[in-house]
Design a protein around this motif. Structure first.
Motif, short mmCIF file in Angstrom:
data_model
loop_
_atom_site.label_atom_id
_atom_site.label_comp_id
_atom_site.label_asym_id
_atom_site.label_seq_id
_atom_site.Cartn_x
_atom_site.Cartn_y
_atom_site.Cartn_z
N SER B 13 0.82 -1.22 0.00
CA SER B 13 0.00 0.00 0.00
C SER B 13 0.85 1.27 0.00
O SER B 13 0.35 2.36 -0.25
CB SER B 13 -0.96 0.01 1.20
OG SER B 13 -0.24 0.18 2.39
N GLN B 15 3.33 1.87 -2.05
CA GLN B 15 3.95 2.14 -3.35
C GLN B 15 3.32 3.33 -4.05
O GLN B 15 2.20 3.72 -3.75
CB GLN B 15 3.84 0.90 -4.23
CG GLN B 15 4.53 -0.32 -3.64
CD GLN B 15 4.36 -1.53 -4.53
OE1 GLN B 15 5.26 -1.93 -5.23
NE2 GLN B 15 3.17 -2.11 -4.50
N GLY B 17 1.26 5.60 -6.16
CA GLY B 17 -0.08 5.41 -6.71
C GLY B 17 -0.92 4.40 -5.94
O GLY B 17 -1.99 4.03 -6.39
N ALA B 18 -0.46 3.94 -4.79
CA ALA B 18 -1.24 2.99 -4.00
C ALA B 18 -1.94 3.71 -2.83
O ALA B 18 -1.65 4.87 -2.54
CB ALA B 18 -0.36 1.85 -3.49
N SER B 19 -2.83 2.97 -2.15
CA SER B 19 -3.76 3.61 -1.22
C SER B 19 -3.11 4.26 0.00
O SER B 19 -3.67 5.15 0.61
CB SER B 19 -4.81 2.59 -0.76
OG SER B 19 -4.15 1.49 -0.16
N GLY B 20 -1.89 3.80 0.35
CA GLY B 20 -1.21 4.41 1.49
C GLY B 20 0.04 5.16 1.07
O GLY B 20 0.96 5.35 1.88
N SER B 21 0.08 5.63 -0.18
CA SER B 21 1.30 6.27 -0.67
C SER B 21 1.62 7.55 0.10
O SER B 21 2.77 7.92 0.28
CB SER B 21 1.21 6.54 -2.17
OG SER B 21 -0.01 7.17 -2.48
N ASN B 22 0.57 8.22 0.60
CA ASN B 22 0.83 9.45 1.36
C ASN B 22 1.42 9.15 2.75
O ASN B 22 2.11 9.97 3.33
CB ASN B 22 -0.42 10.33 1.47
CG ASN B 22 -1.58 9.62 2.14
OD1 ASN B 22 -1.73 8.41 2.04
ND2 ASN B 22 -2.42 10.39 2.83
N GLN B 241 -6.75 3.71 8.25
CA GLN B 241 -6.82 5.06 7.68
C GLN B 241 -7.80 5.09 6.53
O GLN B 241 -8.71 5.90 6.49
CB GLN B 241 -5.42 5.50 7.21
CG GLN B 241 -5.29 7.00 6.94
CD GLN B 241 -5.94 7.43 5.63
OE1 GLN B 241 -6.09 6.65 4.72
NE2 GLN B 241 -6.35 8.69 5.55
N MET B 242 -7.60 4.16 5.60
CA MET B 242 -8.45 4.18 4.41
C MET B 242 -9.90 3.90 4.76
O MET B 242 -10.80 4.64 4.36
CB MET B 242 -7.94 3.13 3.41
CG MET B 242 -8.88 2.99 2.24
SD MET B 242 -8.08 2.30 0.81
CE MET B 242 -9.54 1.86 -0.13
#
Lengths: 208, 299
Positions: B13, B15, B17-22, B241-242
């Motif tokens: 997650s 990476q 462009g993935a959902s946890g990139s931030n 988080q998501m």
């Protein structure tokens, strides 16, 4: 009845508990349950289980093979580990639920339309293909796991969510074309194949 | 203080462009301030998280994490393995514990790994980033870097499940761990210490397969944050988080609520408090903007 299921029925004719001990992750622990029900009371999906964990454990000991393995219950596990943290006997309940679900699925007895059964399998296929999860393809597979028309409906209902994720750069269309993965995917596949062979051979040798 | 180095397992997650990139963006900013060097495990693979069980089975799942450990031992010997994702940490640590605990499993796992010419000893500690912060730096040490205290922000620390159970953080209880509240306080914000859904489950992967059941859980987690006066939720887990952030629209539509509460990572709080920009803190990755943090970051 699948061939594997037939073979297991014949092999363990007298003891479902033994079958579980041989074939299910942490299955050895099942006999340690003292039926206190703390697991059932601690589960976030408690209201939705047909049979909470302690009931499943007793059903295993009572030889209710078909009822346990075709049950929807284990698939309710969210892997929150609350039951493990609270079990006074220290049973690794989460793992046993995962193990039972996996075994039921391998035998072809798990409920076919159970959504988590479908999603969990898609997750495994997705991650093992390239060694890393492709979130975009996984999301689309999830939307369309109940057929094309249902998929369009679900995708439309989640359109805003998708756009939000794209806007925040937490979803990438590039994942559709290749995307992330390990370099040595041949090596990874060889490891997984070998691990599966060892596991099956071990279950085969189990004497109880 | 000398640079600290760790063998880093970033996870899927994180990476691009993935959902946890931030999350990863903010971890990099935080580590820059703390002089932490994260050495990626080369060619790491997915740990299969928890939901991998259906297709995986025990040994194939352990083999996935064992491959990561083997690669880590080769490339970054002597360093602790650190993960930022709760699921990555749990799977890797569980694998290490079980291999060391059971000689048979260790042998079988190595037999599987040998198919790719690898060998595992499981001789490195496996830690969550939060453990690194608390144990290797300490609250006082972490507080020394604060340039812009997050004054006046009331934050509910949502610890969730897998950073808390079954392993948890040393010295904390399963039912009411305090470390996230202490981190929030260290950054100058106001922790909501009586947040009663602190360790409740968000549904995890079932948010995808059983959205209605999971959103009922998420609704309670958010409602309880509002009820206790929180303006923001902070968490150490990318799934928490998501799930808690991105379904607020859908929950509002179903339950006629008006949820609009930002959900951030501890590392984002720390990056902003440490004087990093909103972008460096990954605040542009929020679906629900964390306006109060943005204001402090742009000061």
């Amino acid at each position: 009845m699948s061939n594997l299921n037939q073979a297991m029925v014949e092999k363990y004719r007298n003891s479902f508990l033994q079958e579980v001990q041989a074939n299910v992750e942490e299955g050895d622990w099942v006999k340690m349950c003292m039926q206190c029900g703390v697991c059932a009371g601690s589960c976030p999906m408690g209201p939705y289980w047909e049979h909470p964990p302690q009931e499943i454990f007793m059903m295993i000991r009572a030889g209710k093979r078909e009822e346990v393995l075709s049950s929807d219950s284990m698939w309710m596990c969210t892997s929150c580990y609350n039951c493990i943290a609270r079990c006074p006997r220290g049973l690794p309940i989460t793992h046993i639920m995962h193990g039972l679900a996996h075994y039921a699925d391998r035998l072809g007895l798990a409920p076919k339309e159970q959504p988590t059964r479908k999603f969990a399998n898609k997750f495994w296929d997705n991650l093992t293909k390239k060694g890393r999860v492709n979130e975009l393809k996984l999301g689309l597979a999830l939307y369309f796991m109940n057929g094309f028309f249902e998929g369009i409906k679900v995708a439309l209902a989640n359109q805003k969510l998708g756009l939000n994720m794209l806007k925040a750069k937490r979803m990438s269309i590039a994942e559709m074309f290749g995307g992330h993965g390990v370099k040595d995917s041949n090596g990874l596949h060889a490891i997984l194949k070998k691990a599966r062979e060892i596991e099956l051979a071990k279950a085969d040798e189990f004497k109880g | 203080m000398a640079k600290k180095e760790y063998s880093f397992y970033p996870g899927c997650s994180s990476q691009k462009g993935a959902s946890g990139s931030n999350y990863q963006v903010s971890v990099d900013a935080m580590c820059d301030v703390l002089d932490i060097q994260l050495n990626d495990i080369p060619d790491w693979n997915c740990c299969s998280a928890s939901i991998g069980y259906a297709g995986g089975g025990e040994l194939p799942r352990l083999a996935l994490s064992a491959r990561n450990l083997a690669l880590s031992e080769e490339a970054n010997p002597g360093q602790d393995v650190v993960a930022t994702c709760a699921a990555c940490w749990l799977a890797t640590r569980e694998t290490k514990d079980r291999l060391l605990d059971n000689g048979g499993l260790m042998k079988e796992t190595n037999e599987a790994l040998s198919a790719a010419g690898l060998k595992v000893e499981a001789n490195q500690n496996v830690r969550h980033m939060v453990e690194v912060l608390i144990e290797d730096f300490g609250y006082e040490g972490l507080g020394q870097h604060v340039k812009k205290p997050l004054e006046g922000i009331k934050i509910a620390g949502y610890v969730g499940c897998q950073t808390n159970r079954p392993f948890g953080i040393d010295g904390e209880s399963f039912e009411n761990p305090m470390y996230l509240d202490k981190l929030v306080e260290t950054m100058g914000a106001e922790p909501i210490t009586n947040y009663d859904k602190k360790v409740s489950c968000c549904g995890g992967a079932l948010a995808f397969s059983e959205p209605e059941k999971s959103q009922a859980l998420i609704k309670d987690i958010i409602e309880s944050a509002y009820d206790s006066g929180a303006e923001m939720i902070a968490t150490p887990c990318p799934v928490c988080q998501m799930n808690v952030e991105v379904y607020q629209d859908q929950i509002n539509a179903k339950y006629k609520t008006k949820f609009d509460i930002p959900v951030v990572y501890y590392s984002q709080l720390m990056s902003v408090a440490y004087g990093k920009s909103g972008k460096e803190a990954g605040l542009d990755g929020q679906v629900i903007r964390a306006k109060k943090l943005e204001e402090i970051a742009s000061k």
